[in-house]
Design a protein around this motif. Structure first.
Motif, PDB file in Angstrom:
ATOM      1  N   ILE A   1      64.309  70.353  70.714  1.00 28.03           N
ATOM      2  CA  ILE A   1      63.304  69.367  70.313  1.00 28.03           C
ATOM      3  C   ILE A   1      63.844  68.503  69.170  1.00 28.03           C
ATOM      4  CG2 ILE A   1      61.040  69.102  69.213  1.00 28.03           C
ATOM      5  CD1 ILE A   1      60.199  71.650  70.812  1.00 28.03           C
ATOM      6  N   ASP A   2      64.469  69.130  68.187  1.00 30.39           N
ATOM      7  CA  ASP A   2      65.027  68.391  67.054  1.00 30.39           C
ATOM      8  C   ASP A   2      66.114  67.415  67.510  1.00 30.39           C
ATOM      9  OD1 ASP A   2      63.334  69.708  65.320  1.00 30.39           O
ATOM     10  OD2 ASP A   2      64.853  71.165  64.681  1.00 30.39           O
ATOM     11  N   ALA A   3      66.946  67.842  68.452  1.00 34.43           N
ATOM     12  CA  ALA A   3      68.003  66.971  68.969  1.00 34.43           C
ATOM     13  C   ALA A   3      67.410  65.772  69.695  1.00 34.43           C
ATOM     14  CB  ALA A   3      68.926  67.755  69.903  1.00 34.43           C
ATOM     15  N   GLN A   4      66.359  65.985  70.467  1.00 36.35           N
ATOM     16  CA  GLN A   4      65.712  64.878  71.164  1.00 36.35           C
ATOM     17  C   GLN A   4      65.102  63.887  70.172  1.00 36.35           C
ATOM     18  OE1 GLN A   4      63.010  67.028  73.689  1.00 36.35           O
ATOM     19  NE2 GLN A   4      64.485  67.169  75.363  1.00 36.35           N
ATOM     20  N   ARG A   5      64.481  64.404  69.120  1.00 34.67           N
ATOM     21  CA  ARG A   5      63.906  63.524  68.088  1.00 34.67           C
ATOM     22  C   ARG A   5      65.000  62.716  67.391  1.00 34.67           C
ATOM     23  NH1 ARG A   5      59.588  67.602  65.219  1.00 34.67           N
ATOM     24  NH2 ARG A   5      58.040  67.543  66.883  1.00 34.67           N
ATOM     25  N   ALA A   6      66.129  63.360  67.116  1.00 31.86           N
ATOM     26  CA  ALA A   6      67.227  62.655  66.460  1.00 31.86           C
ATOM     27  C   ALA A   6      67.774  61.555  67.367  1.00 31.86           C
ATOM     28  CB  ALA A   6      68.333  63.632  66.082  1.00 31.86           C
ATOM     29  N   LEU A   7      67.898  61.832  68.652  1.00 30.07           N
ATOM     30  CA  LEU A   7      68.360  60.802  69.585  1.00 30.07           C
ATOM     31  C   LEU A   7      67.393  59.630  69.635  1.00 30.07           C
ATOM     32  CD1 LEU A   7      69.740  62.896  72.574  1.00 30.07           C
ATOM     33  CD2 LEU A   7      71.029  61.413  71.021  1.00 30.07           C
ATOM     34  N   GLN A   8      66.099  59.910  69.625  1.00 28.41           N
ATOM     35  CA  GLN A   8      65.113  58.828  69.632  1.00 28.41           C
ATOM     36  C   GLN A   8      65.178  58.018  68.349  1.00 28.41           C
ATOM     37  OE1 GLN A   8      61.421  60.871  70.303  1.00 28.41           O
ATOM     38  NE2 GLN A   8      61.729  61.007  72.506  1.00 28.41           N
ATOM     39  N   ARG A   9      65.357  58.703  67.241  1.00 33.99           N
ATOM     40  CA  ARG A   9      65.341  58.024  65.951  1.00 33.99           C
ATOM     41  C   ARG A   9      66.597  57.181  65.730  1.00 33.99           C
ATOM     42  NH1 ARG A   9      64.162  60.709  60.033  1.00 33.99           N
ATOM     43  NH2 ARG A   9      64.123  58.750  58.932  1.00 33.99           N
ATOM     44  N   TYR A  10      67.744  57.682  66.159  1.00 32.06           N
ATOM     45  CA  TYR A  10      69.009  57.013  65.882  1.00 32.06           C
ATOM     46  C   TYR A  10      69.660  56.417  67.132  1.00 32.06           C
ATOM     47  CZ  TYR A  10      68.418  59.426  61.476  1.00 32.06           C
ATOM     48  OH  TYR A  10      67.913  59.880  60.291  1.00 32.06           O
ATOM     49  N   HIS A  11      68.882  56.127  68.146  1.00 32.91           N
ATOM     50  CA  HIS A  11      69.447  55.613  69.401  1.00 32.91           C
ATOM     51  C   HIS A  11      70.231  54.326  69.179  1.00 32.91           C
ATOM     52  CE1 HIS A  11      66.592  52.275  69.992  1.00 32.91           C
ATOM     53  NE2 HIS A  11      65.772  53.051  69.316  1.00 32.91           N
ATOM     54  N   HIS A  12      69.818  53.514  68.202  1.00 31.24           N
ATOM     55  CA  HIS A  12      70.507  52.253  67.943  1.00 31.24           C
ATOM     56  C   HIS A  12      71.928  52.486  67.421  1.00 31.24           C
ATOM     57  CE1 HIS A  12      68.570  53.484  64.228  1.00 31.24           C
ATOM     58  NE2 HIS A  12      69.483  52.800  63.582  1.00 31.24           N
ATOM     59  N   LEU A  13      72.195  53.635  66.847  1.00 30.88           N
ATOM     60  CA  LEU A  13      73.542  53.933  66.366  1.00 30.88           C
ATOM     61  C   LEU A  13      74.456  54.399  67.494  1.00 30.88           C
ATOM     62  CD1 LEU A  13      72.630  55.825  63.085  1.00 30.88           C
ATOM     63  CD2 LEU A  13      73.352  53.445  63.338  1.00 30.88           C
ATOM     64  N   LEU A  14      73.888  54.748  68.629  1.00 32.45           N
ATOM     65  CA  LEU A  14      74.662  55.242  69.765  1.00 32.45           C
ATOM     66  C   LEU A  14      74.920  54.149  70.798  1.00 32.45           C
ATOM     67  CD1 LEU A  14      72.774  58.621  70.230  1.00 32.45           C
ATOM     68  CD2 LEU A  14      74.980  58.252  69.118  1.00 32.45           C
ATOM     69  N   ALA A  15      74.704  52.898  70.428  1.00 37.37           N
ATOM     70  CA  ALA A  15      74.869  51.784  71.362  1.00 37.37           C
ATOM     71  C   ALA A  15      76.321  51.688  71.832  1.00 37.37           C
ATOM     72  CB  ALA A  15      74.466  50.478  70.696  1.00 37.37           C
ATOM     73  N   GLN A  16      76.489  51.190  73.022  1.00 32.91           N
ATOM     74  CA  GLN A  16      77.819  50.967  73.576  1.00 32.91           C
ATOM     75  C   GLN A  16      78.485  49.824  72.821  1.00 32.91           C
ATOM     76  OE1 GLN A  16      79.255  52.858  75.952  1.00 32.91           O
ATOM     77  NE2 GLN A  16      77.432  54.135  75.835  1.00 32.91           N
ATOM     78  N   PRO A  17      79.829  49.760  72.804  1.00 31.08           N
ATOM     79  CA  PRO A  17      80.524  48.696  72.058  1.00 31.08           C
ATOM     80  C   PRO A  17      80.064  47.287  72.426  1.00 31.08           C
ATOM     81  CG  PRO A  17      82.090  50.353  72.762  1.00 31.08           C
ATOM     82  CD  PRO A  17      80.759  50.714  73.382  1.00 31.08           C
ATOM     83  N   GLY A  18      79.754  47.024  73.662  1.00 28.89           N
ATOM     84  CA  GLY A  18      79.261  45.704  74.074  1.00 28.89           C
ATOM     85  C   GLY A  18      77.896  45.398  73.492  1.00 28.89           C
TER      86      GLY A  18
END
Length: 62
Positions: free
Chosen positions: A22-39
């Motif tokens: 659950i914590d990992a899913q919340r972190a992915l939702q919160r920081y999804h903008h940091l995981l953007a593809q290079p393009g």
């Protein structure tokens, strides 16, 4: 008695694993903008700094 103890320990372990999931899913939702593809990063650089700062205020708190 030992079987009961092992059962309790197994249940506690399962709860901890579920909470980490659950914590990992919340972190992915919160920081999804940091995981953007290079393009995608080039598109984000076109936004003003004010918009980027606003994103942090709108992100859900954990």
């Amino acid at each position: 008695m030992a079987d009961k103890f092992r059962d309790i320990v197994a249940r506690i372990g399962a709860v901890f694993r579920e909470q980490r999931k659950i914590d990992a899913q919340r972190a992915l939702q919160r920081y999804h903008h940091l995981l953007a593809q290079p393009g995608d990063i080039a598109l984000e650089r076109n936004h003003s700094g004010q918009q980027a700062r606003g994103c942090f205020r709108k992100c859900p708190r954990i």
